[in-house]
Design a protein around this motif. Structure first.
Motif, PDB file in Angstrom:
ATOM      1  N   THR A  39       0.835  -1.207   0.000  1.00  0.00           N
ATOM      2  CA  THR A  39       0.000   0.000   0.000  1.00  0.00           C
ATOM      3  C   THR A  39       0.867   1.253   0.000  1.00  0.00           C
ATOM      4  O   THR A  39       0.550   2.220  -0.672  1.00  0.00           O
ATOM      5  N   PHE A  40       1.982   1.229   0.754  1.00  0.00           N
ATOM      6  CA  PHE A  40       2.831   2.427   0.816  1.00  0.00           C
ATOM      7  C   PHE A  40       3.316   2.814  -0.577  1.00  0.00           C
ATOM      8  O   PHE A  40       3.235   3.963  -0.988  1.00  0.00           O
ATOM      9  N   PHE A  41       3.824   1.812  -1.320  1.00  0.00           N
ATOM     10  CA  PHE A  41       4.366   2.154  -2.631  1.00  0.00           C
ATOM     11  C   PHE A  41       3.262   2.360  -3.661  1.00  0.00           C
ATOM     12  O   PHE A  41       3.423   3.127  -4.597  1.00  0.00           O
ATOM     13  N   ALA A  42       2.120   1.694  -3.455  1.00  0.00           N
ATOM     14  CA  ALA A  42       1.007   1.878  -4.392  1.00  0.00           C
ATOM     15  C   ALA A  42       0.518   3.330  -4.343  1.00  0.00           C
ATOM     16  O   ALA A  42       0.258   3.931  -5.383  1.00  0.00           O
ATOM     17  N   ILE A  43       0.426   3.902  -3.120  1.00  0.00           N
ATOM     18  CA  ILE A  43      -0.127   5.258  -3.054  1.00  0.00           C
ATOM     19  C   ILE A  43       0.828   6.303  -3.617  1.00  0.00           C
ATOM     20  O   ILE A  43       0.407   7.400  -3.950  1.00  0.00           O
ATOM     21  N   ARG A  44       2.111   5.944  -3.775  1.00  0.00           N
ATOM     22  CA  ARG A  44       3.030   6.899  -4.416  1.00  0.00           C
ATOM     23  C   ARG A  44       2.704   7.022  -5.895  1.00  0.00           C
ATOM     24  O   ARG A  44       3.195   7.910  -6.577  1.00  0.00           O
ATOM     25  N   ASP A  73       4.890  18.883   7.769  1.00  0.00           N
ATOM     26  CA  ASP A  73       4.076  18.237   8.806  1.00  0.00           C
ATOM     27  C   ASP A  73       3.942  16.741   8.560  1.00  0.00           C
ATOM     28  O   ASP A  73       3.960  15.940   9.485  1.00  0.00           O
ATOM     29  N   PHE A  74       3.749  16.373   7.306  1.00  0.00           N
ATOM     30  CA  PHE A  74       3.504  14.967   7.000  1.00  0.00           C
ATOM     31  C   PHE A  74       4.791  14.256   6.544  1.00  0.00           C
ATOM     32  O   PHE A  74       4.742  13.134   6.068  1.00  0.00           O
ATOM     33  N   GLY A  75       5.927  14.932   6.663  1.00  0.00           N
ATOM     34  CA  GLY A  75       7.206  14.311   6.344  1.00  0.00           C
ATOM     35  C   GLY A  75       7.388  14.021   4.873  1.00  0.00           C
ATOM     36  O   GLY A  75       8.176  13.150   4.502  1.00  0.00           O
ATOM     37  N   LEU A  76       6.661  14.757   4.018  1.00  0.00           N
ATOM     38  CA  LEU A  76       6.720  14.458   2.586  1.00  0.00           C
ATOM     39  C   LEU A  76       7.968  15.047   1.934  1.00  0.00           C
ATOM     40  O   LEU A  76       8.230  14.794   0.763  1.00  0.00           O
ATOM     41  N   ASP A  77       8.745  15.865   2.685  1.00  0.00           N
ATOM     42  CA  ASP A  77       9.939  16.469   2.100  1.00  0.00           C
ATOM     43  C   ASP A  77      11.171  15.585   2.281  1.00  0.00           C
ATOM     44  O   ASP A  77      12.256  15.917   1.840  1.00  0.00           O
ATOM     45  N   GLN A  78      10.989  14.448   2.945  1.00  0.00           N
ATOM     46  CA  GLN A  78      12.133  13.556   3.170  1.00  0.00           C
ATOM     47  C   GLN A  78      12.297  12.580   2.009  1.00  0.00           C
ATOM     48  O   GLN A  78      11.354  12.354   1.253  1.00  0.00           O
ATOM     49  N   PRO A  79      13.500  12.010   1.869  1.00  0.00           N
ATOM     50  CA  PRO A  79      13.666  11.000   0.798  1.00  0.00           C
ATOM     51  C   PRO A  79      12.761   9.783   1.031  1.00  0.00           C
ATOM     52  O   PRO A  79      12.428   9.452   2.177  1.00  0.00           O
ATOM     53  N   LEU A  82      13.513   6.956   3.571  1.00  0.00           N
ATOM     54  CA  LEU A  82      13.373   7.427   4.944  1.00  0.00           C
ATOM     55  C   LEU A  82      11.895   7.493   5.327  1.00  0.00           C
ATOM     56  O   LEU A  82      11.495   7.075   6.421  1.00  0.00           O
ATOM     57  N   GLN A  83      11.085   8.003   4.381  1.00  0.00           N
ATOM     58  CA  GLN A  83       9.642   8.051   4.631  1.00  0.00           C
ATOM     59  C   GLN A  83       9.087   6.659   4.907  1.00  0.00           C
ATOM     60  O   GLN A  83       8.254   6.463   5.781  1.00  0.00           O
ATOM     61  N   TYR A  84       9.599   5.707   4.116  1.00  0.00           N
ATOM     62  CA  TYR A  84       9.126   4.329   4.257  1.00  0.00           C
ATOM     63  C   TYR A  84       9.475   3.785   5.633  1.00  0.00           C
ATOM     64  O   TYR A  84       8.639   3.164   6.311  1.00  0.00           O
ATOM     65  N   LEU A  85      10.724   4.052   6.076  1.00  0.00           N
ATOM     66  CA  LEU A  85      11.139   3.544   7.383  1.00  0.00           C
ATOM     67  C   LEU A  85      10.333   4.191   8.506  1.00  0.00           C
ATOM     68  O   LEU A  85       9.878   3.522   9.434  1.00  0.00           O
ATOM     69  N   HIS A  86      10.133   5.505   8.389  1.00  0.00           N
ATOM     70  CA  HIS A  86       9.315   6.200   9.384  1.00  0.00           C
ATOM     71  C   HIS A  86       7.920   5.601   9.454  1.00  0.00           C
ATOM     72  O   HIS A  86       7.352   5.392  10.517  1.00  0.00           O
ATOM     73  N   TYR A  87       7.395   5.342   8.256  1.00  0.00           N
ATOM     74  CA  TYR A  87       6.045   4.785   8.137  1.00  0.00           C
ATOM     75  C   TYR A  87       5.968   3.433   8.839  1.00  0.00           C
ATOM     76  O   TYR A  87       5.075   3.177   9.651  1.00  0.00           O
ATOM     77  N   LEU A  88       6.980   2.576   8.566  1.00  0.00           N
ATOM     78  CA  LEU A  88       6.983   1.258   9.213  1.00  0.00           C
ATOM     79  C   LEU A  88       7.135   1.399  10.723  1.00  0.00           C
ATOM     80  O   LEU A  88       6.480   0.699  11.500  1.00  0.00           O
TER      81      LEU A  88
END
Lengths: 324, 265, 543
Positions: A39-44, A73-79, A82-88
């Motif tokens: 789902t994480f990569f699908a929504i990209r 706020d939503f961490g969308l400016d990170q690579p 990194l976003q994926y790891l934060h998400y997990l």
């Protein structure tokens, strides 16, 4: 799922169950991780700026500063990695993020709505099983006529779309007869039509599965033997045939769970019943990605829970599985 | 009784196929022609299924919409079964690790109940006919794949395949001469059963406003347009819904009929 | 035959509605009863924030009317009347306004209504961080508010604003507790604090908002039917987006009031004694189709007129609205006193349309019957917002698609969700569009037809969808917005509307539809004459 080879002595309960449980748990974690990753990569893949979606779509007249703030706020400016790891990491502690449209934590939204859906699904499952059993019993006793009629009923029930059934039930019981409320209100009366809508198609499916195994069972040696011992057809049906038929029906539990949740999306929408199905649909319409992802993950967790429980039940009921 | 239902089912399917291939034969009118001042007429001799909000004849629209509706069902099933065939064959024929990987992957897909997977897909690609068709196809693929895999496993252990292996036939030969023909029978049943379900699913998405859109004479779109008027003009929803139910039932009955015949012979 | 009957039915319906209004406003023979919970089911979108300063759309206005109040209001005749302000004076040069506030009014958090609170509200609306759109635009000419004394607030303006009182009467500019506004936006969105007859206690998202009576309420507008606290003990504000289930819920008595009632249910409701209808057209612009004059083929006035002449709007309205909507020939809502109507300009006439297209050089037709010029088909792109156009309206567009086809137009309807719809407008790839716009007063014309309205905001949105760029029209609208001489104002707005209608920039359809249905056990509900939202202050239940 591959089961561990349990060469351990029968005396040790822990030794017998622990590897199985661990493996099973590992499977659950694996599937959840995979679901979350997919789902994480699908929504990209969604076109457009997620920051704009957070602020209400391209029509919201969001300023550049507001967009930048939303991104931060939503961490969308990170690579992305990194976003994926934060998400997990957040997922691991049960944080599903913030809903764009409702401005509430996703976990709160799901918490408010899960109970309603579970109640609806559980009652529907019981009612569906009762209807399927009733039809099976009737075909077992009523002779070929009853069997044929109930088999047609099952096929029709299984083929009817939820929304059409719901509308027909509302037209009949609410608009014409004025017996039941057309939208869900608190209390038992508000539950009847949604439950019937969900239960009837499910009963059709369950009935079809149970019919085959009951017919097989009724012709099988152990039933013939029971009859030879002089047991009445009542006893044969309830004690032997039904138990035999219950096993494939229980095996369908995971599938039934999925069917009930899918059905709940339609039923909760039509009957305006609070629940995760209705939340999911409005989240899809508003492209509220965190809520969609949250519901998907919670449902996947529920599915894994149900299948694990049914496996456990199988192992308890059927000693042959334990020995393997 | 079983025979009667089968005959009825075949009759319905013949009607649907005829409607899809030559709609003008069954309903010579124009499905898009409007007559504003004859709107919302109930079923009558002139309009057996009544008229809709723009005075269009609902019977004509249903007949002319059959092609599109069946096509959506067929396409979705084709996508589902096609994907399932790839997965099923990979799992059933490939080496152990491939079987293991594919099976795990299917297990993950199973954790998304059907409609959820379709909705997730629609969130990404936006609503519409094509997306909802693909979404239904994808959502149904894991179920088919599991059935195909178990079929392949059964066939793989069959004596004739082992014989072919001993005779030194290549994998392509084994696949096309032995495996596929033997899986084809149950595949056919699967497709027949699947079309009806796909039509139901696709129309559910249309009903939720995520599929085909008016004024197209597609059944789901007609339903979606009629739902606003359900309390006053029941025929606008009832008849398109009836055709969805009829096509789902008749394909199911036909599929089961073929399945039973296969079992008897 | 039906063609002649329908206007009669429509007239009868209007008559019934008038009777309905008077009986609900002044119940005969029965005194209002206190207590009870009213269940209201809305079909509008659920707000993302209950403070209408944030953003500012109609769904917010609907519910905010129950707990927030404005400085001024309007009566049925359309005149401004006192509310939280008891009187106001405009300086001779029109650059400052003094508002005297009502005494002894308290917000429901206990803080008093005073000039400081008013200043804090204007500052909140003008603060970019608030994200106000409707309120922000309405206060464009206001430079600030100063405190003259505890109960006198002075608005200072950059240029005179004849629309200031109209603007301040809207729920999007309601006055909230300054103390409450200081909280974080997230908190304020969940529980805004006003002076209104009800208080927000709980908001369960996607389900309902719970409101309870404000027992200390003492500030009804001058045209309310009673004084003191409301009769109802509580209101449950439910979200029921499906129109069919909403009506069914009303029929069965599960809910007491619904909004966004569909035309067919209004007709059905008339046949039963259990239900009462309230028709409250929204102010501001009429519902109309805007023709984009900035790109071909509508950059040619003859083609615009041909399209309008070949669209059979009247038959479509007859078939779809059952006499619940009256054809409009005006750029403004029928509730706007300064609106003018020009039926002659919009007569359905296929022959005239064909002649105009021939003159404009669209002389050939292709095999499908569509007009062709220089190898290009006469094709029109029409993005339709499914969030803003009700199903009957979408069907109406389909019917216009069919009638304009006779003249040779190929209309492509594209139903889109709100965000994709805004995107399509921003890309300037549309030829036709229908966008509602609600604002009190004729100043809405400035927002919709001034050249400045064609400049996209950073987000790409602009309000002048017909893309009228006419210096003469701009001058008229600016002058009309500044003058306080009523006669001159009326004359200027008439000239402006003549340019808009005569230029065939828009095809008016009907007023913005706004129909409420209530069970006949609900008495005393009325629509506010400002933006036609329903107020439950005078409402009571006789059951």
């Amino acid at each position: 799922m591959a089961l561990p080879v349990a060469a351990a002595p029968r005396s040790s309960v822990a030794r017998r169950w622990l590897p199985w449980l661990l493996l099973r748990l590992g499977g659950v974690v694996f599937v959840l991780w995979a679901v979350a990753t997919v789902t994480f990569f699908a929504i990209r893949l969604i076109p457009g700026d997620p920051a704009e979606a957070i602020l209400g779509g391209p029509g919201s007249q969001a300023s550049a500063a507001a967009l930048a703030k939303a991104r931060a706020d939503f961490g969308l400016d990170q690579p992305l990695p990194l976003q994926y790891l934060h998400y997990l990491g957040r997922l691991a502690v049960g944080d599903l993020g913030q809903s764009y449209a409702l401005r509430q934590p996703v976990i709160t939204v799901i918490g408010q709505n899960l109970g309603g859906t579970l109640l609806l699904a559980a009652v529907s499952l019981v009612v569906a099983a009762a209807i399927a059993l009733g039809l099976a019993a009737w075909s077992a006793w009523g002779g070929p006529g009853a069997s044929a009629v109930s088999s047609v009923l099952e096929v029709v029930a299984a083929a009817v779309p939820h929304f059409w059934l719901a509308i027909s039930l509302i037209l009949l019981f609410s608009t014409t007869l004025d017996w039941l409320p057309p939208v869900s209100i608190p209390g038992a009366a508000g539950l009847i039509l949604p439950v019937l809508t969900l239960a009837i198609p499910l009963a059709g499916f369950l009935g079809q599965v149970m019919r085959e195994s009951i017919l097989d069972a009724m012709a099988s040696p152990f039933v013939l033997a029971a009859r030879a011992r002089g047991e009445g057809s009542n006893g044969v049906f309830w004690r032997h045939a039904l138990r035999h038929a219950a096993i494939p029906a229980i095996g369908l539990a995971g599938w039934a769970f999925g069917a009930l949740i899918s059905g709940a999306v339609v039923v909760e929408t039509i009957f305006a019943r609070p629940g995760i199905g209705r939340s999911l649909l409005s989240a899809v319409q508003q492209r509220d990605v965190p809520l969609v992802v949250g519901v998907v993950i919670v449902v996947a967790l529920g599915y894994m829970l149900v299948t694990t429980l049914t496996d456990l039940a199988d192992r308890l009921v059927d000693p042959r599985l334990r020995a393997r | 009784m079983r025979r009667v239902t089968l005959v009825l089912a075949v009759a319905v399917i013949v009607f649907l196929v005829l409607a899809a291939l030559a709609p003008d034969l069954l309903a010579p009118g124009n499905p898009l022609a409007i007559h504003p001042l004859q709107s919302f007429r109930g079923p009558s001799f002139a309009h057996p299924f009544g008229t809709d909000e723009s005075g269009r004849d609902i019977y004509t629209r249903i007949v002319h919409g059959t092609g599109a509706s069946l096509l959506i069902g067929l396409a979705a099933t084709a996508i589902g079964v096609g994907l399932a065939l790839v997965f099923g064959l990979l799992a059933g024929l490939g080496p152990r690790w491939l079987d293991f990987g594919t099976t795990r992957f299917l297990e993950v897909l199973f954790a998304f109940p059907g409609l959820l997977f379709a909705l997730l897909f629609i969130v990404i690609y936006g609503p519409g006919v094509v997306t909802s068709t693909v979404a239904v196809g994808l959502a149904t693929a894991p179920g088919y794949a599991r059935i195909i895999r178990s079929q392949v496993l059964v066939v793989r252990r069959a004596p004739y395949l082992e014989a072919a292996l001993v005779l030194g036939r290549g994998p392509a030969h084994r696949l096309f001469r032995h495996l596929l023909p033997n899986v084809a029978g149950s595949l056919f049943v699967l497709v027949t059963l699947g079309i009806g379900q796909s039509i139901v699913w696709a129309s559910s998405l249309s009903y939720l406003g995520l599929g085909a859109v008016p004024p197209a004479a597609e059944w789901g779109a007609m339903l979606s347009a009629g739902r606003t008027y359900i309390s006053s003009f029941w025929w606008m929803t009832f008849f398109p819904g009836l055709f969805i139910v009829l096509s789902a039932i008749s394909t199911t009955v036909l599929g089961r009929g073929i399945q039973q015949r296969g079992r008897l012979s | 035959m039906k063609r002649f009957l329908s206007p009669l039915i429509a007239m009868a319906a209007v008559g019934l509605l008038l009777v309905g209004c008077t009986t609900t406003a002044a119940p005969r023979g029965s005194a209002p009863v206190s207590g009870g919970t009213l269940v209201y089911a809305t079909g509008d979108a659920e707000p993302t924030c209950l403070d209408p300063h944030v953003g500012g759309n109609y769904p917010q206005a609907l519910v905010a009317t129950q707990y927030l109040e404005s400085l001024v209001s309007k009566n049925k005749a359309g005149d401004i009347i006192p509310w939280l302000a008891t009187k106001w004076t405009e300086s001779a040069n029109g650059l400052s306004w003094d508002f005297t506030l009502r005494k002894n009014v308290k917000f429901t958090d206990g803080t008093p209504l005073n000039a400081e609170a008013v200043a804090a509200n204007v500052a909140h609306l003008q603060d970019p961080a608030t994200g106000s759109s409707t309120g922000y635009l309405a206060l464009q000419k206001v430079t600030g508010v100063t405190v003259v004394n505890d109960l006198t607030a002075r608005f200072t303006l950059s240029t005179p604003d004849s629309a200031l009182l109209d603007s301040l009467s809207q729920p999007w500019l309601a006055i909230e507790s300054a103390k409450a506004l200081k909280r974080s936006q997230a908190v304020n969105c969940e529980s805004p604090v006003g002076t209104g007859p009800f208080i927000v206690t709980k908001w369960v998202h996607q389900q309902s908002i719970s409101l309870v009576r404000n027992d200390k309420y003492n500030s009804p507008p001058a045209d309310a039917a009673h004084t003191g606290p409301a009769y109802l003990k509580a209101i449950q504000w439910r979200f029921l987006p499906d129109s069919a289930s909403r009506y069914a819920a009303l029929q069965s008595g599960t809910v007491d009031v619904i909004d966004n009632a569909q035309p067919d249910t209004l007709v059905a409701a008339k046949k039963t004694k259990d239900l009462v209808a309230i028709d409250a057209p929204r102010p501001g612009a009429s519902n109309r189709i805007e023709l984009n004059s900035s790109i071909a083929p509508f950059d040619d006035k003859r083609v615009r007129e041909a399209f309008i002449r070949s669209a059979d709007v009247n038959d479509a309205i007859t078939s779809l609205f059952f006499g619940t909507a009256k054809r409009s020939y005006s750029a403004l809502s029928s509730v706007e006193k300064l609106g003018i109507s020009e039926p002659k300009l919009f007569t359905y006439d296929q022959k005239a349309a064909a002649k105009l297209l021939d003159e404009a050089g669209w002389t050939q037709r292709n095999s499908d019957g569509y007009r062709v010029k220089d190898g290009k088909v006469l094709e029109l792109n029409f993005p339709v917002s499914t969030n803003q156009s009700i199903p009957a309206e979408q069907s109406l567009f389909e019917q216009l698609q069919a009638t304009t086809k006779q003249a040779g137009f190929k209309v492509d309807l594209h139903p889109l969700d709100l965000s994709s719809w805004y995107g399509a407008l921003g890309a300037n790839q549309y030829n036709l569009v229908s966008a509602p716009y609600t604002k009190v007063g004729p100043d809405v014309l400035r927002i919709l037809y001034d050249s400045d309205g064609t400049k996209p905001a950073p987000s790409g949105y602009f309000a002048n969808h017909s893309q009228v760029k006419d210096p003469a029209l701009d001058a008229l609208l600016v002058r009309a917005g500044e003058t306080s001489d009523q006669k001159e104002r009326a004359s200027l707005y008439k000239q402006a509307q003549d340019i808009i209608l005569g230029g065939y920039y828009i095809l008016p359809l009907y007023d913005q539809q706004n129909h409420y249905l209530l069970r006949s056990t609900v008495k005393g509900v009325r629509a506010m004459p400002t933006v036609s939202t329903p107020t439950m202050y005078d409402a009571w239940l006789s059951r």
